[in-house]
Design a protein around this motif. Sequence first.
Motif, PDB file in Angstrom:
ATOM      1  N   ASP A   1       0.812  -1.203   0.000  1.00  0.00           N
ATOM      2  CA  ASP A   1       0.000   0.000   0.000  1.00  0.00           C
ATOM      3  C   ASP A   1       0.848   1.257   0.000  1.00  0.00           C
ATOM      4  O   ASP A   1       0.556   2.237  -0.677  1.00  0.00           O
ATOM      5  N   GLU A   2       1.905   1.208   0.760  1.00  0.00           N
ATOM      6  CA  GLU A   2       2.791   2.361   0.855  1.00  0.00           C
ATOM      7  C   GLU A   2       3.512   2.599  -0.462  1.00  0.00           C
ATOM      8  O   GLU A   2       3.643   3.714  -0.928  1.00  0.00           O
ATOM      9  N   LYS A   3       3.968   1.528  -1.087  1.00  0.00           N
ATOM     10  CA  LYS A   3       4.742   1.659  -2.317  1.00  0.00           C
ATOM     11  C   LYS A   3       3.849   1.847  -3.556  1.00  0.00           C
ATOM     12  O   LYS A   3       4.301   2.381  -4.565  1.00  0.00           O
ATOM     13  N   ALA A   4       2.617   1.416  -3.451  1.00  0.00           N
ATOM     14  CA  ALA A   4       1.636   1.586  -4.538  1.00  0.00           C
ATOM     15  C   ALA A   4       2.212   1.378  -5.943  1.00  0.00           C
ATOM     16  O   ALA A   4       2.259   2.312  -6.755  1.00  0.00           O
ATOM     17  N   PRO A   5       2.630   0.180  -6.251  1.00  0.00           N
ATOM     18  CA  PRO A   5       3.218  -0.083  -7.575  1.00  0.00           C
ATOM     19  C   PRO A   5       2.239   0.190  -8.714  1.00  0.00           C
ATOM     20  O   PRO A   5       2.663   0.423  -9.842  1.00  0.00           O
ATOM     21  N   TRP A   6       0.948   0.155  -8.425  1.00  0.00           N
ATOM     22  CA  TRP A   6      -0.029   0.430  -9.480  1.00  0.00           C
ATOM     23  C   TRP A   6       0.012   1.895  -9.910  1.00  0.00           C
ATOM     24  O   TRP A   6      -0.424   2.222 -11.001  1.00  0.00           O
ATOM     25  N   LYS A   7       0.572   2.741  -9.029  1.00  0.00           N
ATOM     26  CA  LYS A   7       0.806   4.124  -9.455  1.00  0.00           C
ATOM     27  C   LYS A   7       2.165   4.224 -10.135  1.00  0.00           C
ATOM     28  O   LYS A   7       2.327   4.840 -11.181  1.00  0.00           O
ATOM     29  N   ALA A   8       3.154   3.616  -9.487  1.00  0.00           N
ATOM     30  CA  ALA A   8       4.532   3.705  -9.981  1.00  0.00           C
ATOM     31  C   ALA A   8       4.660   3.172 -11.408  1.00  0.00           C
ATOM     32  O   ALA A   8       5.450   3.682 -12.195  1.00  0.00           O
ATOM     33  N   ILE A   9       3.866   2.164 -11.715  1.00  0.00           N
ATOM     34  CA  ILE A   9       3.991   1.537 -13.028  1.00  0.00           C
ATOM     35  C   ILE A   9       3.792   2.556 -14.149  1.00  0.00           C
ATOM     36  O   ILE A   9       4.317   2.399 -15.249  1.00  0.00           O
ATOM     37  N   LYS A  10       3.044   3.625 -13.838  1.00  0.00           N
ATOM     38  CA  LYS A  10       2.746   4.618 -14.881  1.00  0.00           C
ATOM     39  C   LYS A  10       3.894   5.582 -15.131  1.00  0.00           C
ATOM     40  O   LYS A  10       4.082   6.060 -16.235  1.00  0.00           O
ATOM     41  N   GLU A  11       4.686   5.912 -14.074  1.00  0.00           N
ATOM     42  CA  GLU A  11       5.769   6.870 -14.301  1.00  0.00           C
ATOM     43  C   GLU A  11       7.169   6.304 -14.044  1.00  0.00           C
ATOM     44  O   GLU A  11       8.146   6.792 -14.565  1.00  0.00           O
ATOM     45  N   ASN A  12       7.235   5.259 -13.149  1.00  0.00           N
ATOM     46  CA  ASN A  12       8.546   4.723 -12.809  1.00  0.00           C
ATOM     47  C   ASN A  12       8.472   3.201 -12.772  1.00  0.00           C
ATOM     48  O   ASN A  12       8.333   2.580 -11.733  1.00  0.00           O
ATOM     49  N   ARG A  13       8.576   2.624 -13.944  1.00  0.00           N
ATOM     50  CA  ARG A  13       8.404   1.187 -14.098  1.00  0.00           C
ATOM     51  C   ARG A  13       9.396   0.387 -13.262  1.00  0.00           C
ATOM     52  O   ARG A  13       9.068  -0.647 -12.692  1.00  0.00           O
ATOM     53  N   ASP A  14      10.629   0.877 -13.156  1.00  0.00           N
ATOM     54  CA  ASP A  14      11.639   0.160 -12.376  1.00  0.00           C
ATOM     55  C   ASP A  14      11.267   0.089 -10.896  1.00  0.00           C
ATOM     56  O   ASP A  14      11.525  -0.892 -10.212  1.00  0.00           O
ATOM     57  N   ASP A  15      10.666   1.184 -10.421  1.00  0.00           N
ATOM     58  CA  ASP A  15      10.291   1.190  -9.010  1.00  0.00           C
ATOM     59  C   ASP A  15       9.184   0.175  -8.756  1.00  0.00           C
ATOM     60  O   ASP A  15       9.182  -0.519  -7.732  1.00  0.00           O
ATOM     61  N   ALA A  16       8.238   0.084  -9.670  1.00  0.00           N
ATOM     62  CA  ALA A  16       7.174  -0.906  -9.533  1.00  0.00           C
ATOM     63  C   ALA A  16       7.769  -2.312  -9.546  1.00  0.00           C
ATOM     64  O   ALA A  16       7.399  -3.173  -8.730  1.00  0.00           O
ATOM     65  N   ALA A  17       8.698  -2.534 -10.440  1.00  0.00           N
ATOM     66  CA  ALA A  17       9.354  -3.837 -10.543  1.00  0.00           C
ATOM     67  C   ALA A  17      10.053  -4.180  -9.226  1.00  0.00           C
ATOM     68  O   ALA A  17       9.966  -5.299  -8.708  1.00  0.00           O
ATOM     69  N   HIS A  18      10.722  -3.195  -8.711  1.00  0.00           N
ATOM     70  CA  HIS A  18      11.462  -3.322  -7.465  1.00  0.00           C
ATOM     71  C   HIS A  18      10.515  -3.731  -6.322  1.00  0.00           C
ATOM     72  O   HIS A  18      10.775  -4.687  -5.581  1.00  0.00           O
ATOM     73  N   THR A  19       9.409  -3.004  -6.185  1.00  0.00           N
ATOM     74  CA  THR A  19       8.424  -3.276  -5.135  1.00  0.00           C
ATOM     75  C   THR A  19       7.888  -4.698  -5.241  1.00  0.00           C
ATOM     76  O   THR A  19       7.848  -5.440  -4.255  1.00  0.00           O
ATOM     77  N   LEU A  20       7.524  -5.083  -6.437  1.00  0.00           N
ATOM     78  CA  LEU A  20       6.961  -6.429  -6.614  1.00  0.00           C
ATOM     79  C   LEU A  20       7.991  -7.502  -6.284  1.00  0.00           C
ATOM     80  O   LEU A  20       7.670  -8.511  -5.661  1.00  0.00           O
ATOM     81  N   GLY A  21       9.221  -7.252  -6.669  1.00  0.00           N
ATOM     82  CA  GLY A  21      10.273  -8.220  -6.382  1.00  0.00           C
ATOM     83  C   GLY A  21      10.451  -8.434  -4.895  1.00  0.00           C
ATOM     84  O   GLY A  21      10.636  -9.559  -4.422  1.00  0.00           O
ATOM     85  N   VAL A  22      10.383  -7.326  -4.135  1.00  0.00           N
ATOM     86  CA  VAL A  22      10.547  -7.424  -2.689  1.00  0.00           C
ATOM     87  C   VAL A  22       9.354  -8.152  -2.057  1.00  0.00           C
ATOM     88  O   VAL A  22       9.522  -9.028  -1.218  1.00  0.00           O
ATOM     89  N   VAL A  23       8.145  -7.761  -2.458  1.00  0.00           N
ATOM     90  CA  VAL A  23       6.966  -8.430  -1.896  1.00  0.00           C
ATOM     91  C   VAL A  23       6.981  -9.912  -2.237  1.00  0.00           C
ATOM     92  O   VAL A  23       6.587 -10.747  -1.421  1.00  0.00           O
ATOM     93  N   LEU A  24       7.427 -10.250  -3.415  1.00  0.00           N
ATOM     94  CA  LEU A  24       7.474 -11.666  -3.786  1.00  0.00           C
ATOM     95  C   LEU A  24       8.423 -12.432  -2.862  1.00  0.00           C
ATOM     96  O   LEU A  24       8.198 -13.607  -2.568  1.00  0.00           O
ATOM     97  N   GLY A  25       9.456 -11.735  -2.387  1.00  0.00           N
ATOM     98  CA  GLY A  25      10.332 -12.360  -1.401  1.00  0.00           C
ATOM     99  C   GLY A  25       9.561 -12.677  -0.129  1.00  0.00           C
ATOM    100  O   GLY A  25       9.667 -13.778   0.426  1.00  0.00           O
ATOM    101  N   ALA A  26       8.775 -11.711   0.331  1.00  0.00           N
ATOM    102  CA  ALA A  26       7.977 -11.928   1.538  1.00  0.00           C
ATOM    103  C   ALA A  26       6.963 -13.048   1.313  1.00  0.00           C
ATOM    104  O   ALA A  26       6.711 -13.872   2.196  1.00  0.00           O
ATOM    105  N   ILE A  27       6.390 -13.086   0.118  1.00  0.00           N
ATOM    106  CA  ILE A  27       5.416 -14.143  -0.193  1.00  0.00           C
ATOM    107  C   ILE A  27       6.108 -15.502  -0.228  1.00  0.00           C
ATOM    108  O   ILE A  27       5.556 -16.508   0.232  1.00  0.00           O
ATOM    109  N   SER A  28       7.308 -15.508  -0.726  1.00  0.00           N
ATOM    110  CA  SER A  28       8.076 -16.754  -0.727  1.00  0.00           C
ATOM    111  C   SER A  28       8.295 -17.234   0.708  1.00  0.00           C
ATOM    112  O   SER A  28       8.282 -18.423   1.001  1.00  0.00           O
TER     113      SER A  28
END
Length: 553
Positions: free
Chosen positions: A459-486
């Motif tokens: 929620d804090e990182k809001a990749p659904w917003k970042a994806i529109k202006e900063n694709r790398d940041d969205a990628a970064h956020t998802l990668g980290v959360v996927l670690g937590a999900i793992s």
Amino acid sequence: MPENILVAVAWPYANGPLHLGHLAGAYLPADIFARYHRMKGNQVLMVSGSDMHGTPITISAEKEQISPEEVASRNHRGFLESWQKMGISFDLFTSTHTENHTQVVHDMFLTLMNKGYLYKDTMPSAYCPNCTRSLPDRYIEGECPYCHSTNARGDQCDECGKTLNPNDLINLRCSICGTSPEIRESEHFYFKLSAFSDRLEAWAKEQSQWKPNVYSFTMRYIKEGLRDRAITRDLEWGIPVPVDGFENKRIYVWFEAVIGYLSASKEWAQQNNDSEAWKQFWQGDSRSYYFIGKDNIPFHTLIWPGMLMGYEGLNLPYRVPANEYLTLEGKQFSTSRNWAVWLPDYLERYDPDPLRYILSVNMPETGDTDFSWREFVRRNNSELVATYGNLVNRVLTFTYRNFDGHVPAIGELAPIDNALLNTANETLNNVSESLSNCRFKEGIKSAFALAQEANKYLDEKAPWKAIKENRDDAAHTLGVVLGAISCLRTVLYPFLPFSSEKLHSLLGSKGAITDIGWDFEFPLTDHALPKPEPLFTKLDDEEVISRETAKLG
RNA sequence: GGCGGCGUAGCUCAGGUGGUCAGAGCGUGGGCCUCAUAAUCCCAAGGUCGAUGGUUCGAGUCCAUCCGCCGCUACCA
């Protein structure tokens, strides 16, 4: 250095199907514990089996006009099917009706006898001439000497609640056929439990790792004085007594059933072509955990340890994490009143993990807890689906759609990322600590706290917003959360093995989930993701509640 | 009768050895967001911890009594 851990689980009586109380009381905690230790890389042997002998099974058989063995075998097959569908991962689930078990029981019996811990004595026994059978107390009926109810049993009067002896009853009759029974003197073997009183007390006092209820219950019995117990019965269905003159008697189920832990371990070893393999779990550096319901405590903290002391050379129980009872909609489970949720019936309509979840998070560890269908649906929908299932689904679908079905590279970690990953590592340790100490509720709650942290982070990182202006940041956020999900996949695996397995493949991980051990993958960069699908299904409140509660009573 | 357990926010439950222990989740009220199974996230209200005495500098946490539920009472596993 891997530890050797024997997970010994109560032997269900093969006279009917399993219900949720059995699961919550012993089988689920045992399975969680075993799965956890296997993930940790420890040597685990988890055994149990069907308790197939005794009078109630004989009587069921007569009612159905089939043999006791058929009744017991049918229920045994039912148990095996339930374990498989519920994911209760026994290394061996055998039965007391095997040649091996008979041999091991005879060995125990004769060893104790030769060491002077068994003796013969006579006891009065009710015999029904019409049924040509000796009757256990509860199969004798008559008039209560106190309230004069005509339906009192030989052990108790249900009307006034008084405890009775069969001799107290007026106008005795066999509860099966109504014939008046004869009282005969019968010779039986007794186990000299009293001889172990001092040693058992000294030993029990050292067991600081026991739960308070287990400890106090045990000490209470010791203080009241341990009585010698008759270990044979006038029966036909059971293990023969290996002594001349006892051809018409059988070993009492309670004496032989606890020996099942040992015989099953030996059977397991034989099946694995190493007939000595059981020893690593019974001798030397190994710990045994006996998962049972609270009604079984004295048998596992006094009688079985006494038998082992007499036998010599085998480890005594290390922990007896007896659970309290599960109630159903506020009332005790009752087979005769059909106040129960039967496992085979549950499994026809629902998945195993939602049940494993609610019974874990609301496990009767320190006191009775209640299962209700309303709670079941609520916890499924607003905890399992909403917190965990939704987290996984929102992350996977977002990643899948925006990054071409692959986990993207994550770049440098910022403090907020490390905070989440640190929480993941702490969760690994916290759940580990909880499960090592048989604190199951605490463990699953720690795991879910990580899911909440991951949701917050998202929620804090809001990749659904970042994806529109900063694709790398969205990628970064998802990668980290996927670690937590793992990490969630790992820490929830002991509790929710089916969904963890599914998540393992949804994360595009290779090999078996158990290959990863008590750890998680990070980063998962370049994992190819299959098309995401939900981990759990939402249930319709009113539909489930009305359908299921209508079946009770 | 004897023994034991329970009674903590609307609900389900946590609260080792007495002193941030008055908590969590859910539900409820309000708000943000829109990736997601209308889920998530933030904020708030809510309890004299069954009752009454006692021990103590201080008690859901120890003792006594009482009230209300419940279980067990060993040959039923």
